[in-house]
Design a protein around this motif. Sequence first.
Motif, mmCIF file in Angstrom:
data_model
loop_
_atom_site.group_PDB
_atom_site.id
_atom_site.type_symbol
_atom_site.label_atom_id
_atom_site.label_comp_id
_atom_site.label_asym_id
_atom_site.label_seq_id
_atom_site.Cartn_x
_atom_site.Cartn_y
_atom_site.Cartn_z
ATOM 1 N N SER A 114 7.958 -33.001 64.478
ATOM 2 C CA SER A 114 7.262 -34.297 64.467
ATOM 3 C C SER A 114 6.635 -34.590 63.108
ATOM 4 O O SER A 114 6.321 -35.749 62.805
ATOM 5 N N ILE A 115 6.454 -33.538 62.310
ATOM 6 C CA ILE A 115 5.861 -33.708 60.982
ATOM 7 C C ILE A 115 6.929 -33.888 59.906
ATOM 8 O O ILE A 115 6.757 -34.664 58.963
ATOM 9 N N ALA A 116 8.050 -33.183 60.057
ATOM 10 C CA ALA A 116 9.086 -33.144 59.024
ATOM 11 C C ALA A 116 9.758 -34.508 58.824
ATOM 12 O O ALA A 116 9.863 -35.310 59.748
ATOM 13 N N ASP A 117 10.216 -34.731 57.593
ATOM 14 C CA ASP A 117 10.974 -35.945 57.278
ATOM 15 C C ASP A 117 12.411 -35.829 57.778
ATOM 16 O O ASP A 117 13.033 -36.835 58.136
ATOM 17 N N LEU A 118 12.919 -34.608 57.784
ATOM 18 C CA LEU A 118 14.294 -34.363 58.228
ATOM 19 C C LEU A 118 14.360 -32.988 58.873
ATOM 20 O O LEU A 118 13.812 -32.020 58.328
ATOM 21 N N THR A 119 15.003 -32.907 60.019
ATOM 22 C CA THR A 119 15.117 -31.629 60.734
ATOM 23 C C THR A 119 16.577 -31.305 61.012
ATOM 24 O O THR A 119 17.335 -32.154 61.473
#
Length: 262
Positions: free
Chosen positions: A219-224
Amino acid sequence: MAEVTLFFKKLLAKRKDLSTLESQVLEYMLKYPNKVSEKTIDEFANEIFVSTATVSRTCKKLGFKGYQQLKYALDQYTGTKEEVTKQQDSQSSEEIDSHIVRFQKEMKRAMMDVDAAGILSVVETIKNSQLVEFFSVGASFPFGSDAARKLTFAGKISSARSDWDELRAVAHNMNPTDVAIILSHSGETLHLIEYAAMLKERHVPVILISGTKGSYLESIADLTLTAYSKSFYCETIDMSSRFTMNLLIDLIIFEYIKQTTE
């Protein structure tokens, strides 16, 4: 196994009643029970250089009617021991096979879920960055360290640090022109969540490579990118595989090398 030991102890208890030659017969029986069960009384006597009479007398002093009855008893108890060993080997083999099947399923699932477009986006972000910092702790650290090493050889400034306080300091000082790649099997590691929050405050692009979907870090990452890996514990030891994560990292680096050397 306990029955085998008790049987041999009972034989040893009668050694005090045996002569020197008879004790020699007993010692051989205890040391090589399987050999005794395969030999005739003549073969056995010749093997240890005593008479058949000495062998028979020893058997009777040990509580048997003769050599044949002793052989039968040895067969029973050594056979039990061998059966237990076979069962243990079979059980161990089954456990190994179950782990192999688990690894195969994880690999198949990971390969099916490979996000080619996501990999290309990660590569583009790495290409446009000045610095690539891998954030990985615990069991995931070796993969972050290996990835940083490979990227460094590929010409991109990259590093991975094992000290938590040092990682905190790095996160506090990174810039928007850098990129942070977080490796986390669960996506719920508290220290990594702390670092990710600091990175977001500094507008640093955050890429998460995780073994599970729907985590807090996602939910924090820009890309997973998800490298499927099932959580597995042996007693209290985390034995969850990270090889699918390593596979995904290698695919990213392969593509990076390809694009930067063409």
